[in-house]
Design a protein around this motif. Structure first.
Motif, PDB file in Angstrom:
ATOM      1  N   UNK A 122       0.853  -1.184   0.000  1.00 36.45           N
ATOM      2  CA  UNK A 122       0.000   0.000   0.000  1.00 36.45           C
ATOM      3  C   UNK A 122       0.891   1.237   0.000  1.00 36.45           C
ATOM      4  N   UNK A 123       0.647   2.136  -0.930  1.00 36.65           N
ATOM      5  CA  UNK A 123       1.424   3.369  -1.051  1.00 36.65           C
ATOM      6  C   UNK A 123       0.445   4.536  -1.082  1.00 36.65           C
ATOM      7  N   UNK A 124       0.839   5.642  -0.502  1.00 36.35           N
ATOM      8  CA  UNK A 124      -0.049   6.800  -0.417  1.00 36.35           C
ATOM      9  C   UNK A 124      -0.161   7.503  -1.770  1.00 36.35           C
ATOM     10  N   UNK A 125      -1.091   6.997  -2.592  1.00 30.58           N
ATOM     11  CA  UNK A 125      -1.403   7.587  -3.893  1.00 30.58           C
ATOM     12  C   UNK A 125      -2.918   7.665  -4.018  1.00 30.58           C
TER      13      UNK A 125
ATOM     14  N   UNK B 227      -4.394   8.033  -0.471  1.00 30.52           N
ATOM     15  CA  UNK B 227      -3.421   9.098  -0.265  1.00 30.52           C
ATOM     16  C   UNK B 227      -3.332   9.516   1.194  1.00 30.52           C
ATOM     17  N   UNK B 228      -4.405   9.302   1.951  1.00 31.67           N
ATOM     18  CA  UNK B 228      -4.440   9.707   3.363  1.00 31.67           C
ATOM     19  C   UNK B 228      -4.367   8.523   4.314  1.00 31.67           C
ATOM     20  N   UNK B 229      -4.118   7.336   3.807  1.00 32.20           N
ATOM     21  CA  UNK B 229      -4.092   6.135   4.640  1.00 32.20           C
ATOM     22  C   UNK B 229      -2.808   6.104   5.462  1.00 32.20           C
TER      23      UNK B 229
ATOM     24  N   UNK C 159       4.431   6.192   2.671  1.00 34.95           N
ATOM     25  CA  UNK C 159       4.535   7.463   1.942  1.00 34.95           C
ATOM     26  C   UNK C 159       5.212   7.260   0.592  1.00 34.95           C
ATOM     27  N   UNK C 160       4.707   7.960  -0.418  1.00 27.68           N
ATOM     28  CA  UNK C 160       5.179   7.748  -1.784  1.00 27.68           C
ATOM     29  C   UNK C 160       6.673   7.990  -1.926  1.00 27.68           C
ATOM     30  N   UNK C 161       7.175   9.099  -1.393  1.00 24.68           N
ATOM     31  CA  UNK C 161       8.598   9.405  -1.539  1.00 24.68           C
ATOM     32  C   UNK C 161       9.460   8.341  -0.857  1.00 24.68           C
TER      33      UNK C 161
ATOM     34  N   UNK D 241      -7.067  -3.171   6.103  1.00 27.71           N
ATOM     35  CA  UNK D 241      -7.489  -3.778   4.853  1.00 27.71           C
ATOM     36  C   UNK D 241      -6.798  -3.233   3.645  1.00 27.71           C
ATOM     37  N   UNK D 242      -5.963  -2.208   3.802  1.00 27.93           N
ATOM     38  CA  UNK D 242      -5.281  -1.633   2.653  1.00 27.93           C
ATOM     39  C   UNK D 242      -3.767  -1.782   2.751  1.00 27.93           C
ATOM     40  N   UNK D 243      -3.294  -2.569   3.696  1.00 24.58           N
ATOM     41  CA  UNK D 243      -1.866  -2.668   3.891  1.00 24.58           C
ATOM     42  C   UNK D 243      -1.132  -3.119   2.644  1.00 24.58           C
TER      43      UNK D 243
END
Length: 259
Positions: free
Chosen positions: A184-187, A194-196, A201-203, A254-256
């Motif tokens: 799971x990546x914050x996109x 994006x807020x999970x 974090x994307x970077x 559930x989004x890991x």
């Protein structure tokens, strides 16, 4: 995968992981061409990073892929890396006959047929290069299912097995297959991603990916630490616990493993 002095095409690179990866690769001196459906996003990326080129492409449309491939190869005949990045992720309720078939068809067309068609459009050229790379993009959900996204899980499992199969077929050729397996990546892949706070974090994700590629030029699967929980559940013998955790009542758990 050598990541210096390459010419790299990344469709699906106007947002999210693709965009961040394109910028990171360009900053390391590679020639990067991004692809996307929206011209304004391509132009924005090109203006903010003048060394990056871009073409319009819809990876769900076979004709668009053929047009974009011809354009890329005309402008960049030295192309030696293809990253099959584009994908969609939708929640589906397969207990109801309404809606899930249409969603499944869109997901298969984009996530599975898109990479297949991209490889088909570029493989003849890539086989002529002294060394070339196809980077596929699967997901932690290729190895443990998220109940809400059956079609996404299935397409990413297919991408993993496609990667394994092509690695066998291209053995002895100049083309290597590298599989990127995001957690799971914050996109903005899905609402809330994006807020999970449980997503990476994307970077941070892209920095870890680049460090792996720089450290191991022969890597076959690019696995950041966060995705190993899903990737190796079956081998560790705790697959049932992995699936249970992934699909727990915690709305973030559930989004890991989702990209």
């Amino acid at each position: 995968m050598d990541i210096t002095g390459r010419t790299i095409f990344i469709p699906g690179a106007t947002s999210g992981i693709g965009r961040a990866l394109a910028i990171a690769l360009a900053e390391r001196g590679n020639t990067v061409i991004v692809g996307g459906r929206r011209r304004e996003l391509i132009d924005d990326l090109r203006s903010s990073h003048p060394g990056i080129d871009g073409v319009e492409i819809d990876t769900s449309d076979a004709a668009s892929i053929e047009r974009a491939a011809a354009e890329v190869l005309e402008r960049h005949p030295g192309l030696d890396v293809l990253v099959t990045m584009a994908g969609i992720m939708n929640a589906e309720d397969w207990t109801s006959p309404v809606g899930f078939v249409d969603s499944a068809e869109r997901t298969v067309t984009t996530n599975l047929m898109g990479p297949i068609r991209l490889i088909g459009a570029f493989i003849e050229h890539l086989l002529t290069r002294p060394a070339a790379t196809i980077m596929t993009v699967s997901s932690g959900l290729a190895f443990a299912p998220l109940a809400a996204t059956p079609s996404y899980n299935a397409t990413k499992a297919a991408i993993h097995m496609l990667s394994e199969s092509l690695r066998l077929q291209y053995a002895g050729s100049p083309v290597e297959i590298v599989e990127l397996v995001p957690p799971a990546v914050q996109t903005d892949l899905m609402p809330g991603h994006a807020d999970n706070p449980q997503a990476q974090p994307l970077d941070e994700f892209v920095d870890e990916v680049m460090a792996i590629l720089e450290r191991d030029a022969d890597v076959r699967e690019v696995l950041v630490e966060r995705v190993k929980f899903l990737r190796h559940g079956e081998a560790r013998g705790d697959y049932a616990d992995v699936v249970r955790t992934l699909n727990s009542s915690d709305p973030h758990a559930g989004r890991r493993g989702a990209r």
